[in-house]
Write a protein that holds these residues in place. Structure first.
Motif, PDB file in Angstrom:
ATOM      1  N   THR A   1      11.011  12.057   7.190  1.00 50.30           N
ATOM      2  CA  THR A   1      10.596  11.069   7.908  1.00 50.30           C
ATOM      3  C   THR A   1      10.902   9.679   7.437  1.00 50.30           C
ATOM      4  O   THR A   1      11.373   8.883   7.963  1.00 50.30           O
ATOM      5  CB  THR A   1       9.293  11.293   8.414  1.00 50.30           C
ATOM      6  N   VAL A   2      10.457   9.467   6.565  1.00 52.02           N
ATOM      7  CA  VAL A   2      10.693   8.228   5.583  1.00 52.02           C
ATOM      8  C   VAL A   2      11.628   8.134   4.910  1.00 52.02           C
ATOM      9  O   VAL A   2      11.771   9.305   3.992  1.00 52.02           O
ATOM     10  CB  VAL A   2       9.353   7.825   5.082  1.00 52.02           C
TER      11      VAL A   2
ATOM     12  N   GLU B   1       0.606  18.569   5.372  1.00 55.38           N
ATOM     13  CA  GLU B   1       1.677  18.580   4.537  1.00 55.38           C
ATOM     14  C   GLU B   1       2.255  20.169   4.364  1.00 55.38           C
ATOM     15  O   GLU B   1       2.875  20.465   3.389  1.00 55.38           O
ATOM     16  CB  GLU B   1       1.218  18.383   3.144  1.00 55.38           C
TER      17      GLU B   1
ATOM     18  N   PHE C   1       4.185  -0.319  13.079  1.00 53.74           N
ATOM     19  CA  PHE C   1       3.644  -1.416  13.120  1.00 53.74           C
ATOM     20  C   PHE C   1       4.165  -2.227  14.293  1.00 53.74           C
ATOM     21  O   PHE C   1       4.279  -3.429  14.286  1.00 53.74           O
ATOM     22  CB  PHE C   1       3.921  -2.296  11.878  1.00 53.74           C
TER      23      PHE C   1
ATOM     24  N   ARG D   1       2.502   8.573  -7.736  1.00 51.97           N
ATOM     25  CA  ARG D   1       3.037  10.097  -7.966  1.00 51.97           C
ATOM     26  C   ARG D   1       3.766  10.203  -9.052  1.00 51.97           C
ATOM     27  O   ARG D   1       4.044  11.377  -9.759  1.00 51.97           O
ATOM     28  CB  ARG D   1       3.550  10.547  -6.626  1.00 51.97           C
TER      29      ARG D   1
ATOM     30  N   ARG E   1       0.737  -1.147   0.102  1.00 54.03           N
ATOM     31  CA  ARG E   1      -0.048  -0.015  -0.105  1.00 54.03           C
ATOM     32  C   ARG E   1       0.859   1.245  -0.069  1.00 54.03           C
ATOM     33  O   ARG E   1       0.561   2.130  -0.685  1.00 54.03           O
ATOM     34  CB  ARG E   1      -0.861  -0.145   1.310  1.00 54.03           C
TER      35      ARG E   1
ATOM     36  N   LYS F   1       4.880  14.286   1.910  1.00 53.48           N
ATOM     37  CA  LYS F   1       3.555  14.152   1.247  1.00 53.48           C
ATOM     38  C   LYS F   1       2.936  13.329   2.253  1.00 53.48           C
ATOM     39  O   LYS F   1       3.603  12.453   2.716  1.00 53.48           O
ATOM     40  CB  LYS F   1       3.725  13.690  -0.329  1.00 53.48           C
ATOM     41  N   THR F   2       1.629  13.568   2.341  1.00 53.70           N
ATOM     42  CA  THR F   2       0.930  12.344   3.223  1.00 53.70           C
ATOM     43  C   THR F   2       0.527  11.345   2.366  1.00 53.70           C
ATOM     44  O   THR F   2      -0.065  11.275   1.217  1.00 53.70           O
ATOM     45  CB  THR F   2      -0.355  12.881   3.661  1.00 53.70           C
ATOM     46  N   PHE F   3       1.071   9.953   2.497  1.00 54.03           N
ATOM     47  CA  PHE F   3       0.888   8.690   1.725  1.00 54.03           C
ATOM     48  C   PHE F   3      -0.633   8.388   2.328  1.00 54.03           C
ATOM     49  O   PHE F   3      -1.034   8.929   3.268  1.00 54.03           O
ATOM     50  CB  PHE F   3       1.829   7.773   2.125  1.00 54.03           C
ATOM     51  N   ARG F   4      -1.277   7.293   1.847  1.00 51.46           N
ATOM     52  CA  ARG F   4      -2.425   6.663   2.206  1.00 51.46           C
ATOM     53  C   ARG F   4      -1.867   5.987   3.550  1.00 51.46           C
ATOM     54  O   ARG F   4      -0.786   5.602   3.605  1.00 51.46           O
ATOM     55  CB  ARG F   4      -3.009   5.988   1.112  1.00 51.46           C
ATOM     56  N   GLY F   5      -2.798   5.452   4.088  1.00 51.94           N
ATOM     57  CA  GLY F   5      -2.809   4.591   5.389  1.00 51.94           C
ATOM     58  C   GLY F   5      -1.865   5.351   6.440  1.00 51.94           C
ATOM     59  O   GLY F   5      -2.105   6.449   6.993  1.00 51.94           O
ATOM     60  N   GLU F   6      -0.689   4.511   6.678  1.00 52.30           N
ATOM     61  CA  GLU F   6       0.205   4.776   7.687  1.00 52.30           C
ATOM     62  C   GLU F   6       0.905   6.189   7.452  1.00 52.30           C
ATOM     63  O   GLU F   6       1.267   6.786   8.312  1.00 52.30           O
ATOM     64  CB  GLU F   6       1.154   3.735   8.102  1.00 52.30           C
TER      65      GLU F   6
END
Lengths: 232, 317
Positions: free
Chosen positions: B82-83, B163, B194, A35, A27, B146-151
């Motif tokens: 962050t990621v 954002e 997780f 993107r 996901r 950017k804000t990903f979906r989910g986590e």
């Protein structure tokens, strides 16, 4: 920039355990790829993460990360994406004795490792540390643009600076922007570790050994000259 | 050695926003838990710009800081995500920002692994790099994603992501002087976000003590007391946890500049700098302030600064 600590060890590793992707990763990657117009990546197949890789190295007898020497500084570098969003530097911070700073440098293609060494050298000087470990890492299935033809492999190159052991040489590291690529120089393959992979075979040397890398995206060139111990 | 200094902060906040309720619903958060985010954690709306690339949002934050002479002085552009990855290889977000800003001589790279605390580390790293790269240079540090979906949109039990982005101009000397930076990495939370239920509970317990501890570490390092802190520019997570940290450390009642939760969400590593920018008119010469952030993984960091100019003598108004 001259590293304040001598290079005292270097080794390469390419055997890492693999496991299935966790469901959330698909996901996460799908959202990233969208993107850039990429199809959802396949969740099939086995992979490893950078955190898994450093855990493997830490557990490997004889590896510099296995030893219980105080290591004040840990620098990781990678050009490609991780299989999952993992935290290899915090893993090592928690497991190695004496860590004061641990971080990763990326987003600079094949020059990521050179930039990691440059930042690491600045920290090592400021911290007056006695031992630092730098780990360059690649994975064989990063998320890439469709047209990218880079060859990838899962492997790591570990450099030890300072600590015990006879010096193999002193590092002069530089990263410069706006440089032209040296004609005829093949791209580093895989990007992060390629230029460094055969370095252990050449050290110690009686003459300077030079490792170079080039990132066409940023037009940055990395250069690391290893000056034999005893010569400055 | 001339101290590392913040010489300016630029911010970009997307004009569009979304109620956190919508984000939480989209991510399957049950009603009972949604109430926590609203009523206890303090989240209201999050700023988002779904159609816009990250590099443009980062460049917009930096533009107000860069005239021609400043641009020519930039030696490095450091994005602190962050990621640890923000684009598929060989795309490079940081190089693209440098290009958009015309910073043709600056070396662009990303510094990561402290998650949302990486930007504070990047300010420290910027100062150290400048110390070894000759006089007159500056570094541009970038934060926000950017804000990903989910986590990427919701950190369970902690925050709803926004954002907003920030750019920080770092030099040696001048501006706001860095007095010290303290950081701690906790063992046992490397699987974040997780974590098992047990690990999540353990982190909730450890978090308050660790964040309080890292603030004390910073103050102890330079011999200051909690009452010497004039402002805390925080990361926008769980508002209640900040009140507990304030009590544990003994910080003044009004020094923590909360409020971002309600209006923009948790903007990854940009939070403390956006709060700095929002409150810049309140900074007086000599004010001491903390930039504080906690990152998944789990690394917690407090950086202590002194605002430019001479601090008035004690008792002076």
């Amino acid at each position: 920039m001259r590293w304040p600590l001598p290079l005292t060890g270097i080794r390469t590793d390419s055997v890492f355990a693999r496991r299935p992707f966790r469901a959330h990763t698909d996901r996460f990657y799908s959202a990233l790829g969208e993107r850039y117009g990429l199809p959802a990546p396949s969740a099939a197949g086995l992979r490893t993460t950078f955190a898994d890789m450093v855990r493997t190295l830490r557990a490997l007898p004889g590896h510099p990360l296995h030893e219980e020497h105080a290591t004040e500084l840990v620098v990781l570098a990678h050009a490609g994406t991780d299989a999952e969003a993992s935290w290899p530097a915090p893993v090592l911070s928690a497991q190695l004795p004496g860590v004061r700073r641990a971080f990763a440098v990326s987003d600079l293609g094949p020059v990521s490792g050179f930039a990691g060494l440059e930042v690491g050298g600045a920290y090592a000087a400021a911290m007056r540390c006695d031992r630092a470990v730098v780990v360059l890492m690649d994975q064989d299935r990063p998320i890439v643009r469709a047209e990218d033809r880079t060859t990838w492999a899962t492997r790591a190159v570990t450099l030890v600076l300072g600590g015990e052991g006879p010096p193999l040489g002193h590092l002069d590291v530089s990263v410069t922007r706006g440089a032209a690529q040296t004609p005829g120089l093949p791209p580093s393959s895989p990007p992060t570790t390629g230029a460094w992979w055969h370095l252990p075979d050449t050290l110690p040397a009686v003459e300077d050994v030079v490792v170079t890398g080039y990132d066409p995206t940023s037009r940055c060139a990395g250069r690391c000259r290893i000056v034999p111990a005893g010569r400055q | 050695m001339t101290p590392t200094a913040i010489r300016g902060v630029g911010v970009y906040l997307p004009a569009a926003s979304e109620p956190v309720e919508d984000v939480l619903l989209r991510n399957g958060v049950p009603e009972q838990e949604r109430r926590y985010y609203r009523d206890f954690f303090g989240f209201g709306r999050v700023r988002r710009d779904p159609g816009r690339p990250l590099e443009e949002q980062l460049a917009d934050a930096a533009r107000p800081l860069l005239d021609a002479s400043v641009a020519a002085s930039i030696r490095y552009v450091i994005h602190a995500p962050t990621v640890q990855f923000t684009a598929p290889y060989p795309e490079a977000v940081t190089a693209r920002v440098a290009e958009l800003l015309g910073l043709d001589r600056a070396v662009p790279f990303a510094l990561s692994q402290h998650a949302c605390a990486s930007a504070l580390l990047a300010v420290e790293a910027a100062g150290l790099l400048l110390d070894r790269s000759g006089p007159g240079g500056q570094v541009l540090v970038l934060a926000g994603e950017k804000t990903f979906r989910g986590e990427g949109e919701v950190i369970e039990g902690s925050a709803v992501m926004g954002e907003g982005t920030a750019a920080v101009l770092v030099g040696r000397g001048g501006g706001d002087r860095m007095l010290t930076l303290a950081t701690r990495t906790l063992a046992g939370f490397h699987e974040a976000p997780f974590l098992t239920v047990e690990a999540e509970r353990a982190f909730t317990v450890a978090y308050i003590e660790a964040l309080s501890g890292v603030i004390r570490d910073a103050l102890d390092d330079v011999g200051l007391a909690a009452e010497d802190v004039d402002h805390v520019f925080p990361h926008n997570v769980n508002r209640m946890s900040w009140l507990r940290v304030r009590q544990q450390v003994g910080l003044g009642a009004e020094v923590i500049r909360l409020g971002g939760q309600a209006t923009r969400g948790h903007c990854f590593g940009a939070d403390p700098f956006i709060a700095w920018h929002e409150n810049r008119e309140r900074l007086r010469p000599g004010d001491r302030y903390l930039l504080v952030a906690a990152g998944l993984g789990a690394t917690l960091t407090a950086a202590l600064f002194e605002h430019g100019g001479a601090r008035p003598p004690d008792g002076a108004s």
